[in-house]
Write a protein that holds these residues in place. Structure first.
Motif, PDB file in Angstrom:
ATOM      1  N   ILE A  93       3.390  -2.352   4.412  1.00  0.00           N
ATOM      2  CA  ILE A  93       3.343  -1.817   3.056  1.00  0.00           C
ATOM      3  C   ILE A  93       1.892  -1.613   2.632  1.00  0.00           C
ATOM      4  O   ILE A  93       1.524  -0.561   2.093  1.00  0.00           O
ATOM      5  N   GLU A  94       1.047  -2.616   2.944  1.00  0.00           N
ATOM      6  CA  GLU A  94      -0.367  -2.509   2.581  1.00  0.00           C
ATOM      7  C   GLU A  94      -1.002  -1.297   3.264  1.00  0.00           C
ATOM      8  O   GLU A  94      -1.738  -0.545   2.644  1.00  0.00           O
ATOM      9  N   SER A  95      -0.685  -1.102   4.550  1.00  0.00           N
ATOM     10  CA  SER A  95      -1.360  -0.020   5.256  1.00  0.00           C
ATOM     11  C   SER A  95      -0.878   1.328   4.741  1.00  0.00           C
ATOM     12  O   SER A  95      -1.646   2.285   4.691  1.00  0.00           O
ATOM     13  N   ALA A  96       0.395   1.418   4.322  1.00  0.00           N
ATOM     14  CA  ALA A  96       0.862   2.667   3.727  1.00  0.00           C
ATOM     15  C   ALA A  96       0.069   2.958   2.464  1.00  0.00           C
ATOM     16  O   ALA A  96      -0.303   4.104   2.187  1.00  0.00           O
ATOM     17  N   LYS A  97      -0.209   1.898   1.697  1.00  0.00           N
ATOM     18  CA  LYS A  97      -0.938   2.093   0.439  1.00  0.00           C
ATOM     19  C   LYS A  97      -2.373   2.512   0.717  1.00  0.00           C
ATOM     20  O   LYS A  97      -2.924   3.376   0.029  1.00  0.00           O
ATOM     21  N   VAL A  98      -2.990   1.881   1.756  1.00  0.00           N
ATOM     22  CA  VAL A  98      -4.349   2.271   2.124  1.00  0.00           C
ATOM     23  C   VAL A  98      -4.373   3.752   2.507  1.00  0.00           C
ATOM     24  O   VAL A  98      -5.303   4.477   2.192  1.00  0.00           O
ATOM     25  N   ASP A  99      -3.294   4.205   3.142  1.00  0.00           N
ATOM     26  CA  ASP A  99      -3.214   5.615   3.511  1.00  0.00           C
ATOM     27  C   ASP A  99      -2.929   6.510   2.310  1.00  0.00           C
ATOM     28  O   ASP A  99      -2.756   7.710   2.465  1.00  0.00           O
ATOM     29  N   GLY A 100      -2.834   5.926   1.131  1.00  0.00           N
ATOM     30  CA  GLY A 100      -2.698   6.727  -0.073  1.00  0.00           C
ATOM     31  C   GLY A 100      -1.274   6.975  -0.525  1.00  0.00           C
ATOM     32  O   GLY A 100      -1.019   7.858  -1.334  1.00  0.00           O
ATOM     33  N   CYS A 101      -0.324   6.204  -0.008  1.00  0.00           N
ATOM     34  CA  CYS A 101       1.059   6.347  -0.468  1.00  0.00           C
ATOM     35  C   CYS A 101       1.236   5.654  -1.814  1.00  0.00           C
ATOM     36  O   CYS A 101       0.723   4.551  -2.006  1.00  0.00           O
ATOM     37  N   GLY A 102       1.946   6.284  -2.729  1.00  0.00           N
ATOM     38  CA  GLY A 102       2.316   5.601  -3.966  1.00  0.00           C
ATOM     39  C   GLY A 102       3.453   4.640  -3.680  1.00  0.00           C
ATOM     40  O   GLY A 102       4.006   4.642  -2.577  1.00  0.00           O
ATOM     41  N   GLU A 103       3.813   3.797  -4.679  1.00  0.00           N
ATOM     42  CA  GLU A 103       4.897   2.829  -4.468  1.00  0.00           C
ATOM     43  C   GLU A 103       6.185   3.513  -4.038  1.00  0.00           C
ATOM     44  O   GLU A 103       6.844   3.076  -3.118  1.00  0.00           O
ATOM     45  N   LEU A 104       6.544   4.593  -4.737  1.00  0.00           N
ATOM     46  CA  LEU A 104       7.825   5.230  -4.489  1.00  0.00           C
ATOM     47  C   LEU A 104       7.870   5.821  -3.085  1.00  0.00           C
ATOM     48  O   LEU A 104       8.852   5.687  -2.364  1.00  0.00           O
ATOM     49  N   ARG A 105       6.739   6.455  -2.695  1.00  0.00           N
ATOM     50  CA  ARG A 105       6.660   7.038  -1.354  1.00  0.00           C
ATOM     51  C   ARG A 105       6.710   5.940  -0.305  1.00  0.00           C
ATOM     52  O   ARG A 105       7.382   6.072   0.708  1.00  0.00           O
ATOM     53  N   THR A 106       5.988   4.841  -0.553  1.00  0.00           N
ATOM     54  CA  THR A 106       6.017   3.718   0.384  1.00  0.00           C
ATOM     55  C   THR A 106       7.451   3.250   0.565  1.00  0.00           C
ATOM     56  O   THR A 106       7.916   3.027   1.680  1.00  0.00           O
ATOM     57  N   LEU A 107       8.152   3.122  -0.564  1.00  0.00           N
ATOM     58  CA  LEU A 107       9.530   2.647  -0.497  1.00  0.00           C
ATOM     59  C   LEU A 107      10.391   3.588   0.339  1.00  0.00           C
ATOM     60  O   LEU A 107      11.112   3.170   1.240  1.00  0.00           O
ATOM     61  N   LEU A 108      10.277   4.890   0.026  1.00  0.00           N
ATOM     62  CA  LEU A 108      11.170   5.849   0.682  1.00  0.00           C
ATOM     63  C   LEU A 108      10.793   6.094   2.138  1.00  0.00           C
ATOM     64  O   LEU A 108      11.667   6.235   2.994  1.00  0.00           O
ATOM     65  N   LYS A 109       9.472   6.160   2.430  1.00  0.00           N
ATOM     66  CA  LYS A 109       9.050   6.574   3.781  1.00  0.00           C
ATOM     67  C   LYS A 109       8.892   5.388   4.724  1.00  0.00           C
ATOM     68  O   LYS A 109       9.053   5.528   5.929  1.00  0.00           O
ATOM     69  N   ILE A 110       8.508   4.233   4.205  1.00  0.00           N
ATOM     70  CA  ILE A 110       8.229   3.093   5.086  1.00  0.00           C
ATOM     71  C   ILE A 110       9.336   2.039   5.000  1.00  0.00           C
ATOM     72  O   ILE A 110       9.925   1.645   5.997  1.00  0.00           O
ATOM     73  N   VAL A 111       9.619   1.605   3.776  1.00  0.00           N
ATOM     74  CA  VAL A 111      10.493   0.444   3.625  1.00  0.00           C
ATOM     75  C   VAL A 111      11.955   0.798   3.932  1.00  0.00           C
ATOM     76  O   VAL A 111      12.614   0.096   4.701  1.00  0.00           O
ATOM     77  N   VAL A 112      12.442   1.900   3.339  1.00  0.00           N
ATOM     78  CA  VAL A 112      13.858   2.238   3.543  1.00  0.00           C
ATOM     79  C   VAL A 112      14.196   2.436   5.024  1.00  0.00           C
ATOM     80  O   VAL A 112      15.176   1.859   5.506  1.00  0.00           O
ATOM     81  N   PRO A 113      13.381   3.201   5.786  1.00  0.00           N
ATOM     82  CA  PRO A 113      13.720   3.326   7.205  1.00  0.00           C
ATOM     83  C   PRO A 113      13.737   1.978   7.933  1.00  0.00           C
ATOM     84  O   PRO A 113      14.577   1.759   8.818  1.00  0.00           O
TER      85      PRO A 113
END
Lengths: 332, 302
Positions: B194-214
């Motif tokens: 989750i942290e690395s997605a955020k470092v890559d500039g993902c917002g919370e919602l995008r992190t949730l949908l693209k990283i966490v949900v899968p």
């Protein structure tokens, strides 16, 4: 790579906590708060509208005379007095519910644990056995109840037929007030698959080395269970007891359907029949809530009963939860 | 499989394998006896769990008369009982209603519970523990406690009694049990992703949908299955809201009236019973892993 990312994230967080006066940081805090609220909003709405409001309204209605047509009328403690002092079915319903809570939960946990232990010992065809033990849990409660009323039918059911082969005269099951509750227990033990899986998983989690150590000490099967297995699975047993008690406090569908079908009343759902056939032996508190609130339109008394149910469920849960604080998984 | 397990020395006896002779033979005999004992107990129990299904099936293909006789084996096989059940007025409507309730209920529950569970598992905020305790207490509350005011609101303010909407709509606002289960699952996802997605500039919602949900697919599948089965099996809900309108009954609710209407036809009732069970059991066989994982997760990872 991953390591460096974590460290940087950690420093950033501690920085934020240390300097709330800094305006950009404060703005970030506000944004965080909004973000949290946004993500939680479905539940916040759901909790207030579908939980907090009706709970308060139930308390309100418990002091009202209300037949769902005329406006509610304040009557003080009259509904409460009625339920506790005059209502003839309150005693039996409470007794039945408590009887079921004690017997059903005890037997379900004991059998669930026993079958869980057995499954971990099976060497051949585990998958097949596991599926066989698990499948009844999935059967819809109404379907399972209809099936059991048929199977246990005293004159035409296959169970008493089979008991006859070995010279036993089967009981009248759902048609005998002394056997109706045990029949419900049998039905619920049949659907024990969920507990079996939970216990199986926790039994497999017990460290192997502990059994080896016990072996070296020359421990027998019982001492191994008592001193190695049991301490390791106690939290899961408690969890099973807590959820079991709460589930049984809500026991409704099976008791209602079994009573109705066994009574042979050939009228559809929605019809007013005195629940709890035979002799109120299967009448539970939730059934009484339904019957008072939706058939007799005595909203006030039904709400009093709801609150009694609520108080008991909460008291039992809190009591058991205090012994198992670790089960509330709020800290990770 | 059997032979390997039987002949392989148990891990605990690793040191003893070298000395053969009477001791080893006795040990082996004990193992075989043990195998027989465990498997016969298991077999007897398996019969107790499976036989009811077998009897229900056998009765469902009997003739009207034989179903009342207590016979166990059908003298002739009446497969037409199943088409009779399907042609019973209302049965297909109940089937459709069950499906609508279960599918919409599942979709609503998953969509609303995932973000809540994510926030409870991964955000740090004040009141997190309180929120978790509140979620658990809603889980613990018998539905009968709040049903009367809820019914009055739906019936008197929204005029929706006689339909399944009072059951479906609340599911768009999260379900305590699903939130709890999903949160337990999300806790197992390492924070680093989750942290690395955020470092890559993902917002919370995008992190949730693209990283966490899968990554949480197995957990979400388990929740979806539980919710589907819950709706399919629900009796109390449809009884409260749909009772007056047979057009809104579900299979679980209609089954009992089916029995009452066909009071002497145990064969038809058993056929209907099997048809109510069938979807659940078919879905289970296709999604066994996700389901068992879900049960285990709620029970163990606490």
């Amino acid at each position: 790579m991953a390591l460096s990312l974590t460290t940087s994230a950690k420093t950033a967080r501690s920085g934020a906590a240390g300097a709330p006066r800094n305006t950009p940081l404060r703005r970030k805090q506000n944004r965080d708060r909004l973000r949290t609220l946004g993500f939680l909003s479905p539940w916040l709405i759901g909790f207030s509208v579908f939980f907090a409001y009706p709970l308060i309204a139930t308390v309100y209605f418990s002091f009202m005379h209300y037949n769902q047509i005329k406006a509610p009328d304040f009557v003080g403690l009259r509904n409460w007095k009625y339920v506790f002092q005059q209502m003839p079915l309150f005693g039996p319903a409470l007794w039945n519910t408590m009887w079921l809570v004690v017997v059903m939960v005890a037997l379900r946990v004991a059998f669930g644990l026993g079958i869980g232990l057995l499954v971990t010992k099976i060497k051949t065809g585990v998958g097949l056995f596991r599926t066989a033990f698990y499948i009844p849990y999935l059967a819809p409660p109404v379907a399972a109840t209809v099936a059991f009323v048929f199977l246990l039918n005293p004159s035409t059911g296959p169970v008493n037929e089979m008991l006859g082969w070995i010279g036993l005269h089967g009981p009248n099951w759902f048609n005998d007030p002394n056997w109706s509750k045990p029949s419900l227990v049998l039905l619920s033990v049949w659907g024990i698959g969920d507990l079996m899986v939970i216990f199986m998983a926790s039994l497999l989690d017990v460290p192997k080395e502990q059994y080896e150590a016990a072996d070296l000490d020359g421990a027998g099967a019982w001492s191994k269970f008592r001193y190695v297995t049991w301490p390791a699975i106690t939290p899961i047993v408690l969890f099973a007891v807590v959820t079991g008690v709460v589930q049984t406090m809500q026991y409704y569908t099976q008791a209602l359907v079994a009573g109705k079908l066994a009574s042979g009343v050939s009228i559809g759902p929605g019809t007013v029949i005195q629940p709890g056939y035979p002799d109120h032996s299967t009448l539970t508190v939730p059934q009484l809530v339904y019957s008072l609130g939706f058939q007799n339109f005595n909203t006030g008394a039904a709400c009093v009963l709801s609150l009694v149910l609520f108080a008991i469920a909460m008291a039992v849960t809190l009591l058991l939860m205090r012994k198992s604080v670790g089960l509330i998984p709020a800290e990770d | 499989m059997t032979t390997t397990t039987l002949t392989a020395p148990p891990a605990t006896a690793a040191g003893r394998t070298r000395d053969r002779g009477p001791d080893a033979a006795r040990h082996r005999r004990k193992q075989i006896l043990n195998w027989i004992a465990v498997h016969s107990v298991a077999l007897a129990l398996a019969l107790f769990f499976v036989l009811p299904f077998v009897f229900v099936f056998l009765t469902s293909v009997m003739s009207d008369g034989q179903a009342l006789s207590g016979d166990l084996w059908p003298t002739s096989w009446h497969w037409s009982n199943y088409s009779t059940v399907f042609h019973t007025p209302g049965f297909l409507t109940w089937w459709r209603n069950s499906l609508v309730y279960a599918v919409l209920g599942t979709v609503f529950t998953v969509c609303s519970s995932v973000p809540v569970a994510y926030a409870l598992a991964k955000f740090r905020f004040r009141g997190r523990r309180t929120a978790m305790i509140l979620v658990i207490s809603t889980m613990m509350l018998p539905p009968q406690v709040i049903i009367i005011p809820m019914y009055l609101v739906w019936a008197q303010q929204f005029h929706l009694s006689g339909s399944l909407w009072p059951l479906i709509i609340p599911m768009a606002f999260g379900d305590a049990y699903s939130i709890f289960l999903l949160r337990q699952f999300l806790l197992t996802i390492p924070q680093e992703y989750i942290e690395s997605a955020k470092v890559d500039g993902c917002g919370e919602l995008r992190t949730l949908l693209k990283i966490v949900v899968p990554m949480a697919k197995p957990g979400i599948a388990a929740v979806a299955l539980f919710q589907f089965f819950y709706c399919w099996n629900d009796y109390f809900g449809p009884q409260i809201y749909a009772a007056q309108n047979p057009g809104a009954w579900t299979l679980s609710y209609g089954l009992e009236s089916f029995k009452s209407a066909h009071s002497v036809n145990w064969n038809l009732t058993m056929a209907a019973t099997l048809l109510v069970m069938a979807p659940v059991i078919i879905v289970f066989f296709f999604a066994q892993k996700a389901f068992v994982e879900g049960v285990t997760l709620t029970g163990v990872k606490g």
